[in-house]
Design a protein around this motif. Structure first.
Motif, PDB file in Angstrom:
ATOM      1  N   GLU A   6      -1.602   4.908  -1.072  1.00 37.92           N
ATOM      2  CA  GLU A   6      -2.211   5.220  -2.296  1.00 37.92           C
ATOM      3  C   GLU A   6      -1.859   4.369  -3.451  1.00 37.92           C
ATOM      4  OE1 GLU A   6      -4.388   7.942  -3.174  1.00 37.92           O
ATOM      5  OE2 GLU A   6      -4.652   8.751  -0.831  1.00 37.92           O
ATOM      6  N   ALA A   7      -2.609   4.005  -4.556  1.00 36.49           N
ATOM      7  CA  ALA A   7      -2.185   3.199  -5.736  1.00 36.49           C
ATOM      8  C   ALA A   7      -0.824   3.835  -6.427  1.00 36.49           C
ATOM      9  CB  ALA A   7      -3.089   2.960  -6.665  1.00 36.49           C
ATOM     10  N   SER A   8      -0.954   5.234  -6.355  1.00 38.88           N
ATOM     11  CA  SER A   8       0.124   5.796  -6.934  1.00 38.88           C
ATOM     12  C   SER A   8       1.806   5.664  -6.247  1.00 38.88           C
ATOM     13  CB  SER A   8      -0.125   7.488  -7.062  1.00 38.88           C
ATOM     14  OG  SER A   8      -0.177   7.800  -5.972  1.00 38.88           O
ATOM     15  N   GLU A   9       1.372   5.203  -5.069  1.00 34.18           N
ATOM     16  CA  GLU A   9       2.794   5.034  -4.369  1.00 34.18           C
ATOM     17  C   GLU A   9       3.042   3.494  -4.370  1.00 34.18           C
ATOM     18  OE1 GLU A   9       2.424   7.094  -0.313  1.00 34.18           O
ATOM     19  OE2 GLU A   9       0.568   6.604  -0.643  1.00 34.18           O
ATOM     20  N   VAL A  10       2.572   2.554  -5.098  1.00 33.55           N
ATOM     21  CA  VAL A  10       2.667   1.272  -5.070  1.00 33.55           C
ATOM     22  C   VAL A  10       3.631   0.991  -6.547  1.00 33.55           C
ATOM     23  CG1 VAL A  10       1.736  -1.081  -5.342  1.00 33.55           C
ATOM     24  CG2 VAL A  10       0.748   0.750  -3.948  1.00 33.55           C
ATOM     25  N   VAL A  11       4.652   0.045  -6.210  1.00 34.02           N
ATOM     26  CA  VAL A  11       5.288  -0.466  -7.240  1.00 34.02           C
ATOM     27  C   VAL A  11       4.973  -1.929  -7.274  1.00 34.02           C
ATOM     28  CG1 VAL A  11       7.665  -1.008  -8.372  1.00 34.02           C
ATOM     29  CG2 VAL A  11       7.116   0.999  -7.027  1.00 34.02           C
ATOM     30  N   ALA A  12       4.777  -2.546  -8.364  1.00 25.43           N
ATOM     31  CA  ALA A  12       4.150  -3.992  -8.588  1.00 25.43           C
ATOM     32  C   ALA A  12       4.867  -4.671  -9.685  1.00 25.43           C
ATOM     33  CB  ALA A  12       2.825  -4.142  -8.955  1.00 25.43           C
ATOM     34  N   THR A  47      12.023  -5.162 -16.348  1.00 30.29           N
ATOM     35  CA  THR A  47      13.310  -5.463 -15.944  1.00 30.29           C
ATOM     36  C   THR A  47      14.005  -6.713 -16.257  1.00 30.29           C
ATOM     37  OG1 THR A  47      14.581  -5.427 -13.817  1.00 30.29           O
ATOM     38  CG2 THR A  47      12.309  -6.368 -13.758  1.00 30.29           C
ATOM     39  N   ALA A  48      15.192  -7.206 -15.798  1.00 36.50           N
ATOM     40  CA  ALA A  48      15.664  -8.227 -16.308  1.00 36.50           C
ATOM     41  C   ALA A  48      14.666  -9.481 -15.747  1.00 36.50           C
ATOM     42  CB  ALA A  48      17.243  -8.534 -15.468  1.00 36.50           C
ATOM     43  N   ALA A  49      15.367 -10.624 -16.458  1.00 36.85           N
ATOM     44  CA  ALA A  49      14.495 -11.854 -16.161  1.00 36.85           C
ATOM     45  C   ALA A  49      14.597 -12.420 -14.604  1.00 36.85           C
ATOM     46  CB  ALA A  49      15.057 -13.057 -17.226  1.00 36.85           C
ATOM     47  N   ASN A  50      13.669 -13.445 -14.297  1.00 33.68           N
ATOM     48  CA  ASN A  50      13.766 -13.968 -12.967  1.00 33.68           C
ATOM     49  C   ASN A  50      15.081 -14.382 -12.779  1.00 33.68           C
ATOM     50  OD1 ASN A  50      10.946 -13.516 -12.475  1.00 33.68           O
ATOM     51  ND2 ASN A  50      10.251 -15.491 -13.416  1.00 33.68           N
ATOM     52  N   ASP A  51      15.645 -15.361 -13.753  1.00 38.75           N
ATOM     53  CA  ASP A  51      17.118 -15.841 -13.189  1.00 38.75           C
ATOM     54  C   ASP A  51      18.218 -14.923 -13.232  1.00 38.75           C
ATOM     55  OD1 ASP A  51      15.648 -18.173 -13.375  1.00 38.75           O
ATOM     56  OD2 ASP A  51      16.182 -18.924 -15.263  1.00 38.75           O
ATOM     57  N   ASP A  52      17.871 -13.767 -13.606  1.00 43.16           N
ATOM     58  CA  ASP A  52      18.696 -12.781 -13.616  1.00 43.16           C
ATOM     59  C   ASP A  52      18.483 -11.741 -12.503  1.00 43.16           C
ATOM     60  OD1 ASP A  52      20.175 -13.898 -15.616  1.00 43.16           O
ATOM     61  OD2 ASP A  52      18.987 -12.823 -17.116  1.00 43.16           O
ATOM     62  N   ASP A  53      17.483 -11.909 -11.491  1.00 46.87           N
ATOM     63  CA  ASP A  53      17.294 -11.056 -10.413  1.00 46.87           C
ATOM     64  C   ASP A  53      16.778  -9.850 -10.737  1.00 46.87           C
ATOM     65  OD1 ASP A  53      18.362 -13.069  -8.553  1.00 46.87           O
ATOM     66  OD2 ASP A  53      20.441 -12.200  -8.801  1.00 46.87           O
ATOM     67  N   GLY A  54      15.762  -9.926 -11.703  1.00 46.11           N
ATOM     68  CA  GLY A  54      14.998  -8.570 -12.366  1.00 46.11           C
ATOM     69  C   GLY A  54      14.506  -7.739 -11.204  1.00 46.11           C
ATOM     70  N   VAL A  55      13.946  -8.264 -10.419  1.00 45.18           N
ATOM     71  CA  VAL A  55      13.013  -7.633  -9.257  1.00 45.18           C
ATOM     72  C   VAL A  55      14.225  -7.098  -8.294  1.00 45.18           C
ATOM     73  CG1 VAL A  55      11.565  -8.030  -7.360  1.00 45.18           C
ATOM     74  CG2 VAL A  55      10.918  -8.952  -9.562  1.00 45.18           C
ATOM     75  N   ALA A  56      15.173  -7.939  -7.877  1.00 47.46           N
ATOM     76  CA  ALA A  56      16.095  -7.326  -6.655  1.00 47.46           C
ATOM     77  C   ALA A  56      16.831  -6.178  -7.701  1.00 47.46           C
ATOM     78  CB  ALA A  56      17.160  -8.494  -6.542  1.00 47.46           C
ATOM     79  N   LEU A  57      17.282  -6.123  -8.905  1.00 44.39           N
ATOM     80  CA  LEU A  57      17.838  -5.030  -9.528  1.00 44.39           C
ATOM     81  C   LEU A  57      17.083  -3.905  -9.283  1.00 44.39           C
ATOM     82  CD1 LEU A  57      19.189  -6.709 -12.650  1.00 44.39           C
ATOM     83  CD2 LEU A  57      20.483  -5.951 -10.900  1.00 44.39           C
ATOM     84  N   VAL A  58      15.762  -3.757  -9.580  1.00 44.34           N
ATOM     85  CA  VAL A  58      14.990  -2.483  -9.517  1.00 44.34           C
ATOM     86  C   VAL A  58      14.869  -2.265  -8.000  1.00 44.34           C
ATOM     87  CG1 VAL A  58      12.498  -1.741  -9.472  1.00 44.34           C
ATOM     88  CG2 VAL A  58      13.261  -3.124 -11.193  1.00 44.34           C
ATOM     89  N   LEU A  59      14.421  -2.982  -7.032  1.00 46.52           N
ATOM     90  CA  LEU A  59      14.581  -2.720  -5.451  1.00 46.52           C
ATOM     91  C   LEU A  59      15.768  -1.973  -5.268  1.00 46.52           C
ATOM     92  CD1 LEU A  59      12.726  -5.651  -3.943  1.00 46.52           C
ATOM     93  CD2 LEU A  59      11.570  -3.643  -4.653  1.00 46.52           C
ATOM     94  N   GLU A  60      16.764  -2.640  -5.592  1.00 45.67           N
ATOM     95  CA  GLU A  60      18.079  -1.933  -5.146  1.00 45.67           C
ATOM     96  C   GLU A  60      18.129  -0.199  -5.489  1.00 45.67           C
ATOM     97  OE1 GLU A  60      21.313  -4.277  -6.908  1.00 45.67           O
ATOM     98  OE2 GLU A  60      21.489  -5.434  -5.064  1.00 45.67           O
ATOM     99  N   LYS A  61      17.828  -0.052  -6.921  1.00 43.08           N
ATOM    100  CA  LYS A  61      17.729   1.252  -7.201  1.00 43.08           C
ATOM    101  C   LYS A  61      16.660   2.102  -6.414  1.00 43.08           C
ATOM    102  CE  LYS A  61      19.127   0.277 -12.017  1.00 43.08           C
ATOM    103  NZ  LYS A  61      18.620   0.180 -13.306  1.00 43.08           N
ATOM    104  N   LEU A  62      15.622   1.555  -6.162  1.00 46.36           N
ATOM    105  CA  LEU A  62      14.451   2.365  -5.478  1.00 46.36           C
ATOM    106  C   LEU A  62      14.782   2.478  -4.058  1.00 46.36           C
ATOM    107  CD1 LEU A  62      11.281   0.404  -6.891  1.00 46.36           C
ATOM    108  CD2 LEU A  62      12.038   2.419  -7.473  1.00 46.36           C
ATOM    109  N   TYR A  63      15.782   1.631  -3.311  1.00 47.30           N
ATOM    110  CA  TYR A  63      16.049   1.810  -2.226  1.00 47.30           C
ATOM    111  C   TYR A  63      17.431   2.155  -1.584  1.00 47.30           C
ATOM    112  CZ  TYR A  63      11.164   0.251  -1.692  1.00 47.30           C
ATOM    113  OH  TYR A  63       9.796   0.288  -1.804  1.00 47.30           O
ATOM    114  N   ARG A  64      18.256   2.476  -2.445  1.00 46.80           N
ATOM    115  CA  ARG A  64      19.365   2.993  -1.999  1.00 46.80           C
ATOM    116  C   ARG A  64      19.512   4.526  -1.507  1.00 46.80           C
ATOM    117  NH1 ARG A  64      24.043   0.978  -6.197  1.00 46.80           N
ATOM    118  NH2 ARG A  64      23.187  -0.895  -6.057  1.00 46.80           N
TER     119      ARG A  64
END
Length: 64
Positions: A6-12, A47-64
């Motif tokens: 479902e769209a509600s389950e998606v993080v983009a 989230t943080a900028a591309n050069d500051d690993d913004g996507v990775a920071l969020v993914l780390e929080k989501l998948y811990r």
């Protein structure tokens, strides 16, 4: 639909105006801090900028 997600389950993540349809559809939307102003205005979260690993920071929080 094919994978029964479902769209509600998606993080983009996005940074440019071409990402806006995807970000609007997803249940949770993020822009990186250095995104286009129109994208920053349209998302749920920033989230943080591309050069500051913004996507990775969020993914780390989501998948811990």
């Amino acid at each position: 639909e094919r994978h029964d997600i479902e769209a509600s389950e998606v993080v983009a993540f996005g940074d440019m105006p071409n990402d806006l349809p995807m970000l609007a559809w997803a249940g949770t939307s993020y822009a990186v801090a250095n995104a286009h102003p129109g994208v920053l205005a349209a998302v749920d979260h920033v989230t943080a900028a591309n050069d500051d690993d913004g996507v990775a920071l969020v993914l780390e929080k989501l998948y811990r």
